[in-house]
Enzyme design. Structure first.
Site, PDB file in Angstrom:
ATOM      1  N   ASP A  64      -8.261  17.496  11.323  1.00 45.36           N
ATOM      2  CA  ASP A  64      -9.654  18.129  10.680  1.00 45.36           C
ATOM      3  C   ASP A  64     -10.086  17.207   9.553  1.00 45.36           C
ATOM      4  O   ASP A  64      -9.430  16.080   9.296  1.00 45.36           O
ATOM      5  CB  ASP A  64      -9.488  19.689  10.473  1.00 45.36           C
ATOM      6  CG  ASP A  64      -8.808  19.694   9.060  1.00 45.36           C
ATOM      7  OD1 ASP A  64      -8.254  19.011   8.415  1.00 45.36           O
ATOM      8  OD2 ASP A  64      -8.629  21.062   8.825  1.00 45.36           O
ATOM      9  N   HIS A  65     -11.229  17.510   8.780  1.00 42.87           N
ATOM     10  CA  HIS A  65     -11.785  16.537   7.679  1.00 42.87           C
ATOM     11  C   HIS A  65     -10.800  16.374   6.772  1.00 42.87           C
ATOM     12  O   HIS A  65     -10.970  15.585   6.028  1.00 42.87           O
ATOM     13  CB  HIS A  65     -13.042  17.302   7.293  1.00 42.87           C
ATOM     14  CG  HIS A  65     -12.950  18.700   7.028  1.00 42.87           C
ATOM     15  ND1 HIS A  65     -12.950  19.686   8.162  1.00 42.87           N
ATOM     16  CD2 HIS A  65     -12.683  19.415   5.998  1.00 42.87           C
ATOM     17  CE1 HIS A  65     -12.721  21.045   7.607  1.00 42.87           C
ATOM     18  NE2 HIS A  65     -12.757  20.943   6.195  1.00 42.87           N
ATOM     19  N   HIS A  83      16.951  18.759  16.769  1.00 48.60           N
ATOM     20  CA  HIS A  83      17.540  20.097  17.077  1.00 48.60           C
ATOM     21  C   HIS A  83      16.556  21.042  17.742  1.00 48.60           C
ATOM     22  O   HIS A  83      16.897  21.905  18.352  1.00 48.60           O
ATOM     23  CB  HIS A  83      18.016  21.007  15.769  1.00 48.60           C
ATOM     24  CG  HIS A  83      19.140  20.119  15.198  1.00 48.60           C
ATOM     25  ND1 HIS A  83      19.970  20.959  14.281  1.00 48.60           N
ATOM     26  CD2 HIS A  83      19.964  19.185  15.394  1.00 48.60           C
ATOM     27  CE1 HIS A  83      21.053  20.410  13.575  1.00 48.60           C
ATOM     28  NE2 HIS A  83      21.134  19.226  14.426  1.00 48.60           N
ATOM     29  N   CYS A  88      -3.862  18.797   9.208  1.00 46.81           N
ATOM     30  CA  CYS A  88      -5.130  19.239   8.649  1.00 46.81           C
ATOM     31  C   CYS A  88      -4.776  19.415   6.866  1.00 46.81           C
ATOM     32  O   CYS A  88      -4.090  18.278   6.552  1.00 46.81           O
ATOM     33  CB  CYS A  88      -5.077  20.800   9.070  1.00 46.81           C
ATOM     34  SG  CYS A  88      -3.782  21.804   8.461  1.00 46.81           S
ATOM     35  N   GLY A  89      -5.325  19.905   6.106  1.00 47.67           N
ATOM     36  CA  GLY A  89      -5.237  19.941   4.584  1.00 47.67           C
ATOM     37  C   GLY A  89      -3.745  20.209   4.264  1.00 47.67           C
ATOM     38  O   GLY A  89      -2.939  19.397   3.543  1.00 47.67           O
ATOM     39  N   THR A  90      -3.172  21.290   4.659  1.00 51.29           N
ATOM     40  CA  THR A  90      -1.664  21.630   4.383  1.00 51.29           C
ATOM     41  C   THR A  90      -0.742  21.187   5.523  1.00 51.29           C
ATOM     42  O   THR A  90       0.353  21.180   5.321  1.00 51.29           O
ATOM     43  CB  THR A  90      -1.591  23.182   4.126  1.00 51.29           C
ATOM     44  OG1 THR A  90      -2.286  23.736   5.436  1.00 51.29           O
ATOM     45  CG2 THR A  90      -2.472  23.582   3.054  1.00 51.29           C
ATOM     46  N   GLY A  91      -1.291  21.074   6.888  1.00 50.68           N
ATOM     47  CA  GLY A  91      -0.506  21.027   7.997  1.00 50.68           C
ATOM     48  C   GLY A  91      -0.158  22.354   8.612  1.00 50.68           C
ATOM     49  O   GLY A  91       0.490  22.553   9.722  1.00 50.68           O
ATOM     50  N   HIS A 139      21.783  22.745  21.039  1.00 48.90           N
ATOM     51  CA  HIS A 139      20.672  22.875  20.702  1.00 48.90           C
ATOM     52  C   HIS A 139      19.587  23.078  21.777  1.00 48.90           C
ATOM     53  O   HIS A 139      18.709  23.911  21.556  1.00 48.90           O
ATOM     54  CB  HIS A 139      20.124  21.693  19.894  1.00 48.90           C
ATOM     55  CG  HIS A 139      20.971  21.076  18.743  1.00 48.90           C
ATOM     56  ND1 HIS A 139      21.016  21.576  17.678  1.00 48.90           N
ATOM     57  CD2 HIS A 139      21.891  20.149  18.655  1.00 48.90           C
ATOM     58  CE1 HIS A 139      21.960  21.340  16.998  1.00 48.90           C
ATOM     59  NE2 HIS A 139      22.488  20.457  17.417  1.00 48.90           N
TER      60      HIS A 139
HETATM   61  C1  RB5 Z   1      -9.639  22.910   5.434  1.00 48.41           C
HETATM   62  O1  RB5 Z   1     -10.327  23.131   4.023  1.00 48.41           O
HETATM   63  C2  RB5 Z   1      -8.275  23.538   5.463  1.00 48.41           C
HETATM   64  O2  RB5 Z   1      -8.284  25.004   5.125  1.00 48.41           O
HETATM   65  C3  RB5 Z   1      -7.498  23.253   6.603  1.00 48.41           C
HETATM   66  O3  RB5 Z   1      -7.361  21.641   6.646  1.00 48.41           O
HETATM   67  C4  RB5 Z   1      -6.111  23.560   6.485  1.00 48.41           C
HETATM   68  O4  RB5 Z   1      -5.502  23.121   5.352  1.00 48.41           O
HETATM   69  C5  RB5 Z   1      -5.756  24.856   6.928  1.00 48.41           C
HETATM   70  O5  RB5 Z   1      -4.614  25.075   6.975  1.00 48.41           O
END
Ligand code: RB5
Length: 156
Positions: free
Chosen positions: A19-20, A109, A76-79, A144
């Site tokens: 994503d962005h 695993h 994404c931002g956090t994955g 596994h």
């Molecule tokens: C986008 O702002 C953010 O919510 C997305 O990238 C992600 O971190 C969601 O889990």
């Protein structure tokens, strides 16, 4: 930057989607693909776009389960959001990793077929190392496999 690819991946395609919040490390990983002759397909989103991570996860993961891709990398931002979405697709075993050991062990695993990372969590250098070890590490099978089969049974 040079990487020791133990198993060349030039006969298979690796998918990458983001994503962005994942554009910067996506671009760094694509440079690593190019430098190492790894065939890839970029599902976007591209610079300047905004997109919803669940939709991106579905596009990429559908191509993993239908055999267009052997494995994929999602950012994404956090994955976390993109890994939750990816794991809703039957046949996907997505692992959200921000350390080398986990990225390696989830192949050995869990036979993970999708690596998820957070563009706001890891820097480009670490993201490349995580992608590299994920792509070159084989599943160990044996005990596994029995456990991975139990996960597959839960899906069915
Ligand atoms: C986008 O702002 C953010 O919510 C997305 O990238 C992600 O971190 C969601 O889990």
């Amino acid at each position: 930057m040079e990487f020791n690819i133990l198993r060349r991946v030039d006969k298979i395609m690796i998918g990458i989607g983001n994503d962005h919040a994942g554009i910067e490390i996506k671009n760094a990983i694509i440079e690593y693909f190019k430098e190492n002759g790894i065939e890839y397909k970029d599902y976007g989103c591209m610079s300047g776009e905004k997109c919803d991570y669940p939709q991106k996860a579905k596009e990429v993961c559908d191509d993993v389960v239908n055999g267009v891709l052997e494995k994929a990398i999602l950012i994404c931002g956090t994955g976390i959001g993109i890994s939750i979405a990816a794991n809703k697709v039957k046949g996907i075993r997505a692992a959200c990793c921000s350390d080398y050991y986990s990225a390696k062990l989830t192949r050995q695993h869990n036979d993970a077929n999708v690596l998820c990372m957070g563009g706001r969590v890891v820097g480009s250098g670490l993201a490349i190392e995580l992608a590299d070890v994920f792509l070159k590490t084989e599943f160990l099978g044996g005990r596994h496999k029995r456990r991975v089969d139990m996960i597959t049974d839960m899906e069915n």
